[in-house]
Design a protein around this motif. Structure first.
Motif, PDB file in Angstrom:
ATOM      1  N   ASP A  19       0.826  -1.208   0.000  1.00 55.32           N
ATOM      2  CA  ASP A  19       0.000   0.000   0.000  1.00 55.32           C
ATOM      3  C   ASP A  19       0.857   1.252   0.000  1.00 55.32           C
ATOM      4  N   GLN A  20       1.928   1.245   0.781  1.00 53.40           N
ATOM      5  CA  GLN A  20       2.781   2.432   0.869  1.00 53.40           C
ATOM      6  C   GLN A  20       3.534   2.687  -0.432  1.00 53.40           C
ATOM      7  N   ASP A  23       0.868   4.091  -2.964  1.00 48.00           N
ATOM      8  CA  ASP A  23       0.540   5.491  -2.724  1.00 48.00           C
ATOM      9  C   ASP A  23       1.759   6.393  -2.870  1.00 48.00           C
ATOM     10  N   THR A 251      -1.278  -4.974  -2.620  1.00 49.67           N
ATOM     11  CA  THR A 251      -2.008  -3.728  -2.435  1.00 49.67           C
ATOM     12  C   THR A 251      -3.506  -4.004  -2.277  1.00 49.67           C
ATOM     13  N   ASP A 258      -8.142  -0.294   6.762  1.00 49.81           N
ATOM     14  CA  ASP A 258      -8.046   1.067   6.236  1.00 49.81           C
ATOM     15  C   ASP A 258      -9.257   1.922   6.588  1.00 49.81           C
ATOM     16  N   SER A 272      -5.498   2.432  -1.911  1.00 48.92           N
ATOM     17  CA  SER A 272      -4.108   2.740  -2.232  1.00 48.92           C
ATOM     18  C   SER A 272      -3.801   2.597  -3.720  1.00 48.92           C
ATOM     19  N   ARG A 281     -12.122   5.549  -3.912  1.00 49.36           N
ATOM     20  CA  ARG A 281     -11.386   6.355  -2.947  1.00 49.36           C
ATOM     21  C   ARG A 281     -12.119   7.664  -2.641  1.00 49.36           C
ATOM     22  N   TYR A 360      -1.415  11.099  -0.119  1.00 50.05           N
ATOM     23  CA  TYR A 360      -1.968   9.762   0.100  1.00 50.05           C
ATOM     24  C   TYR A 360      -1.053   8.784   0.833  1.00 50.05           C
ATOM     25  N   LYS A 361       0.242   8.930   0.678  1.00 52.30           N
ATOM     26  CA  LYS A 361       1.126   7.963   1.346  1.00 52.30           C
ATOM     27  C   LYS A 361       0.957   7.957   2.866  1.00 52.30           C
ATOM     28  N   SER A 364      -1.757   5.622   3.912  1.00 52.30           N
ATOM     29  CA  SER A 364      -1.658   4.222   3.483  1.00 52.30           C
ATOM     30  C   SER A 364      -1.393   3.290   4.657  1.00 52.30           C
ATOM     31  N   ASN A 368      -7.352   5.556   7.123  1.00 49.18           N
ATOM     32  CA  ASN A 368      -7.664   6.743   6.333  1.00 49.18           C
ATOM     33  C   ASN A 368      -8.585   7.703   7.058  1.00 49.18           C
TER      34      ASN A 368
END
Length: 384
Positions: A19-20, A23, A251, A258, A272, A281, A360-361, A364, A368
């Motif tokens: 995910d990181q 993003d 991902t 999240d 992500s 999103r 966004y990172k 992640s 959220n």
């Protein structure tokens, strides 16, 4: 008395590594091309990172560097951890967004028929349903189990990165079971579970003592723990092999972590690696803002908002509000207020929440929503 459990994971969990990176790629592209279309997914396993997806952009970004930098930032910076940002293989396979999808996103169904003439012409990037939720269990209007499990996971990483517990390694999971009384009020903690990757030399007794003192105690209010509260720390007996060496990652596989920890419904779409034309999103963020505003304005104690879209169509096909019997005014009146305040077309959401920027990172990992450590536009309350 009833129980509800939510879990969270640290940034070193293999799914969260992915995910990181996803993003991270998205943020790097949006920095130079705010109109980019990005759908970036990552898979990791022992010694390998695979970056795939569909990206249409005028920007150039060094995806290999983003992946390696992210892995090192997480803490996988030496071979003995089983994964190493300097020495893993990074494979990239990207294409442009499908023209069949792009034609619906570029110009919505309504714009083609000249039904909307205000310039907000982006169509939804996919069909599907998204949910937003809020309740008054915490100051940030999140469910208590999700809120506490995320706080524990973040603190687990904090004590590792600060050097306070330098024998910890990046992978970890937390879980909190909250007790509710018959009126639905939080009544305490039934169970806490923490599993943390660690070096081989440390004893489980030391880990348990340290995590109770340095992770659980600072996060869980004393009054929520009593003699019946159960605490499990590394219940398998050890957790030496972790991260992508212990399990593959992907991902979008932590969609419940999240969001709301399972306390609210979920439409199934991940966040992500997706630019805000993807309503998976952006509409989920907008729905959270709506639900949070309903609670903050005193209209209900609990609120769930569902919004649904057809691909290429700007206006939602449906918006539904459920206050679970906690409403202070008629639900039909709440729905009218929502429709008068919130334009849920993709362009309107993107403009209102300022989503075409590299933000966004940081979300992640550790959720959220309900992030009191970040200044997130979708967490801002709108007055009715």
């Amino acid at each position: 008395m009833r129980l509800f459990t939510s879990e969270a994971v640290t940034e070193g969990h293999p799914d969260k590594v992915c995910d990181q990176i996803s993003d991270g790629v998205l943020d790097a592209i949006l920095k130079d091309d705010k109109m980019a279309r990005v759908a970036c997914e990552v898979a990791v396993t022992t010694g390998l990172v695979l970056v795939i997806g569909e990206i249409t952009t005028t920007a150039y970004v060094d995806i290999q560097k983003i992946a390696r930098d992210t892995i090192r930032e997480i803490g996988y910076d030496r071979a003995k951890y089983g994964f190493d940002g300097d020495n893993c293989a990074v494979l990239v396979s990207l294409d442009e967004q499908s023209p069949d999808i792009a034609m619906g996103v570029d110009k919505s169904f309504e714009a083609k028929l000249r039904l909307d003439n205000d310039g907000l012409n982006t169509g939804a990037g996919d069909q599907g349903m998204m949910f937003g939720f809020a309740c008054n269990e915490t100051d940030v209007l999140m469910p208590m189990p999700a809120y506490l499990s995320q706080k524990l996971a973040k603190e687990l990483s904090n004590v590792r990165k600060s050097g306070k517990l330098d024998y910890l390694r990046p992978d970890g999971k937390t879980q909190v079971t909250v007790k509710y009384d018959d009126a639905g009020r939080v009544a305490g903690i039934d169970t806490i579970v923490i599993s943390s990757q660690h070096c081989p030399q440390i004893s489980q007794e030391q880990i348990a003592a340290d995590l109770r003192k340095h992770v659980i105690a600072p996060i869980i209010p004393e009054e929520m723990i009593d003699e019946s509260t159960k605490i499990h720390i590394n219940p398998t007996g050890q957790f030496i092999i972790g991260g992508p060496a212990g399990d593959s990652g992907l991902t979008g596989r932590k969609i419940i972590v999240d969001t709301y920890g399972g306390y609210a419904r979920h439409g199934g779409g991940a966040f992500s690696g997706k630019d805000p034309t993807k309503v998976d999103r952006s509409a989920a963020y907008a729905a959270r803002q709506i639900a949070k505003s309903v609670i903050a304005n005193g209209l209900a104690d609990m609120c769930e908002v569902q919004v649904a879209y057809a691909i290429g169509v700007a206006h939602p096909v449906s918006i539904r509000v459920d206050t679970f019997g906690t409403e202070k005014i008629a639900v039909s009146e709440i729905e009218k207020l929502i429709k008068s305040k919130f334009d849920m077309r993709p362009d309107a959401i993107i403009e209102r929440l300022d989503l075409r920027r590299p933000i966004y990172k940081p979300v992640s990992v550790y959720g959220n929503f309900g992030r009191d450590d970040l200044d997130l536009s979708w967490e801002k309350v709108i007055e009715f």
